[in-house]
Write a protein that holds these residues in place. Structure first.
Motif: not given
Length: 714
Positions: A676-688
């Motif tokens: 109810p208070d948080f959610f956790e995630m995995l995120m892939d980001i394009e970086v240099k």
């Protein structure tokens, strides 16, 4: 096969005012419509609707129901149409026939989906007129009686399983105990013949050992009741094989431990006699602890009323005794059909015994599709009951294993949505605790509360599960819309255009969407690419891009150096060797790296601290000393982070904007845990490179909506 005049006489025997002409016309109409069609048994197909109609005459149903049974397969299996039925037999019969008819022409990806859609149609039809269900049950009972003629074992299993999962619970819910028991036993014989044969053998042995105990015990009970001044009709029976097997499975006991293999039914004239008879029995025989149930003061949801008690009977054997009035017995055996007023053609679904049907309609409204509806309906119906009370004394019946959350949703959907706690018998208890018979439950609510995804793990009623899933779907959609909108804004900006909902309205049909938010949700969920949407709105963008550069998959892009072929930015490799970047550690320029030779795959690049390398420590011959080529052109790489953010409106949008402002691009996103208070995630980001990812992580840590963010490892 029942002949025409015999069927008509059966109906006239209990309803002298029945429409004899309509019955005769229906018989002839169905016989002509089915013509030379044959059943698997080789009998004329027409024998099936006649037998189904004959079953309904045993329940004294009205003329319209009997005619519906005769015609129930004509639309599905012959050239007859619903207009033909309306023309010859009127709109009432046509509506009933249509309700029983399956949706034969629906296009579904699987048989299970077709079954779910057909069941959905049946529920809607029987919610308007319960006679639809009565005809369907008669149809299914005759099909099960002739199931052994079907040669395909898989088809027999499918029909038997459907009968056990759907039709026997429905029969129980409308109180048709006799029909339900026969359906169960027929399905059990197909689904688990070994278990049934084993139980039948034990019953035969028991009969031999007891030497015909049932007639002896019946006579002794009759004598006992006569001495006690009670007038009662006494009968005895053995439990059905499936009922015995189910109790053995549920209670994890063996055959010898069952206390009610033999059951005796005592029918009396009045309610007072029920409890007087109970007193006589308990005064004469020792009671089996925990075997007393009073369904007279607290009837079952289907209207069943009776007093059950377990005693050590005349021969010292454990027996079950059921005590009820003749009227209660009629309802117990024939259920809703016992209340049938064929003269008035009662077909409504009003009264407390139909609360379960209204709950099914509520599940239907909450479910995302027919298959989820079917799943939740099975949860709702196919379970034993517990009876609990509100603080005001109102009775709430629930499936065994239910929790205070199930109770809250049974009271009202809004009470369930805002539930924060519960008092059970005056004490605060956890929401996941199982309720027991007789518990008084007070639900504590808060306007600020919303359904928690955690609840879905322990609720057992279909109604609660459907409502929770609907809320989760709506919240997921909001999050996907926000994220998708942020991705599209960047994609449009990169292409030199201003993002606006109006731009999406012109391509709704292309993406099979109803609103711009649908497209945004598709992008946020990863079903659509932002670039794809831009190119659909502005086709010139695609032509310009294709003419100026080669399209290379993200994460594998190799920028071309001026005047030479693209090169892998790794020093220490043989020219032309295939290179892969490990998905476990996502190495970036700036990381210390190592190459691992994989047969048939070339070299896989890992970070030097990757956990996967521990399993390769004994194979030094596969390790290569490599490093990044810092002189080559800068290209995109994928870095992975884990983050925990507040479950508040706009959180995902804030994350997306921060990443975009720091020249990062979200490549993929997966929510791994919600509360109810948080959610956790995995995120892939394009970086240099590593420094670029570190800067993005630092920017995210400074945001008040983000609780924690780290680079993902493993």
């Amino acid at each position: 096969m029942i002949r025409q005049f015999e069927l008509v006489e059966r109906v006239l025997a209990y309803d002298p005012d029945a429409d004899e002409d309509a019955l005769n016309r229906a018989y002839v109409f169905a016989m002509k419509a089915h013509g030379s069609q044959k059943r698997a048994s080789g009998d004329p197909y027409f024998s099936h609707p006649i037998e189904a109609a004959g079953i309904l005459t045993d329940y004294r149903l009205d003329t319209a129901s009997i005619i519906t049974a005769l015609l129930h397969d004509t639309i599905e299996d012959t050239s007859a149409t619903i207009d033909d039925i309306t023309k010859h037999f009127g709109p009432d019969v046509a509506r009933l026939v249509d309700g029983v008819t399956k949706l034969t022409r629906i296009e579904m990806p699987s048989d299970h989906a077709k079954q779910a859609e057909n069941f959905r149609k049946l529920v809607l039809a029987m919610s308007k007129d319960i006679r639809v269900l009565l005809v369907k049950l008669a149809d299914r009972l005759h099909n099960m009686r002739t199931l052994h003629y079907i040669s395909n074992p898989e088809k027999r299993q499918r029909i038997a399983r459907e009968t056990m999962e759907i039709y026997t619970p429905l029969a129980e819910r409308i109180g048709m105990q006799e029909l339900k028991s026969e359906l169960e036993d027929l399905a059990f014989a197909e689904l688990n013949p070994d278990a049934r044969n084993s139980i039948m053998a034990r019953l035969d042995f028991l009969r031999e050992q007891s030497g015909g105990a049932i007639p002896i015990i019946v006579k002794q009970l009759e004598s006992l009741l006569a001495e006690g001044g009670v007038k009662a009709s006494v009968s005895g029976r053995e439990k059905k094989p499936y009922s015995i097997w189910r109790k053995m499975q549920r209670n994890n006991i063996n055959f010898e431990q069952l206390s009610d293999i033999m059951a005796f039914r005592l029918l009396v004239d009045s309610l007072d006699d029920v409890y007087r008879t109970l007193g006589v029995i308990h005064n004469a025989y020792p009671v089996v602890p925990g075997r007393f149930k009073d369904y007279v003061s607290t009837p079952k949801p289907n209207g069943y009323r009776s007093v059950h008690t377990g005693v050590f009977g005349p021969k010292g054997e454990r027996i079950e005794i059921q005590i009820r009035t003749h009227e209660m017995h009629e309802v117990a055996e024939r259920g809703v059909a016992a209340h049938w007023n064929y003269k008035q053609g009662a077909g409504s679904t009003e009264g407390p015994q139909y609360r379960w049907l209204r709950e099914l309609l509520d599940i239907l409204d909450q479910a995302s599709g027919p298959e989820e509806f079917l799943e939740n309906t099975k949860l709702e119906m196919f379970q034993d009951q517990v009876f609990c009370f509100t603080p005001k004394g109102d009775l709430i019946s629930l499936p065994r294993g239910s929790t205070p959350v199930d109770f809250a949703y049974a009271v009202h959907s809004q009470v369930g949505d805002t539930c924060v706690g519960a008092k059970i018998n005056g004490r605060i208890r956890p929401l996941k605790v199982e309720l027991r018979n007789g518990d008084q439950v007070e639900v504590l609510t808060s306007k600020a509360q919303t359904p928690s995804p955690e609840w879905e793990r322990f609720v057992v009623t279909g109604r609660a599960r459907a409502r929770i899933r609907r809320f989760i779907r709506s919240k997921e959609r909001e999050q996907y819309v926000q994220l998708g909108r942020a991705i599209l804004q960047k994609a449009f900006r990169d292409a030199g255009y201003e993002f606006a909902d109006k731009a999406l309205e012109g391509v709704l049909k292309v993406f099979k969407a109803n609103t711009p938010d649908d497209i945004c949700a598709g992008v946020g969920a990863g079903n659509l690419a932002g670039r794809e949407v831009v190119e659909t709105v502005y086709p010139g963008v695609r032509e310009k891009r294709l003419g100026s550069e080669k399209v290379v998959p993200i994460g594998r892009a190799r920028n071309r150096a001026k005047g030479r072929d693209p090169a892998v930015p790794i020093v220490g490799l043989i020219p032309g060797m295939a290179v892969h970047f490990a998905g476990c550690c996502h190495p970036l320029p700036g990381d210390r790296i190592v190459g691992i030779i994989a047969t048939g795959r070339g070299v896989t690049i890992h970070t030097i601290d990757c956990r996967e390398l521990e399993g390769l420590s004994d194979q030094p011959e596969r390790w290569l000393d490599v490093s990044w080529d810092t002189q080559g052109e800068v290209e995109s790489h994928v870095g992975r982070i884990t983050l925990t953010l507040l479950n508040t409106p706009g959180s995902l949008g804030t994350v997306s904007n921060l990443i975009a402002k720091n020249d990062g691009n979200i490549n993929n996103l997966r929510i791994v845990n919600r509360s109810p208070d948080f959610f956790e995630m995995l995120m892939d980001i394009e970086v240099k490179d590593l420094k670029h990812l570190t800067n993005i992580i630092a920017a995210l840590r400074a945001s008040p909506v983000i609780n924690d963010v780290e680079r993902a490892r493993g």
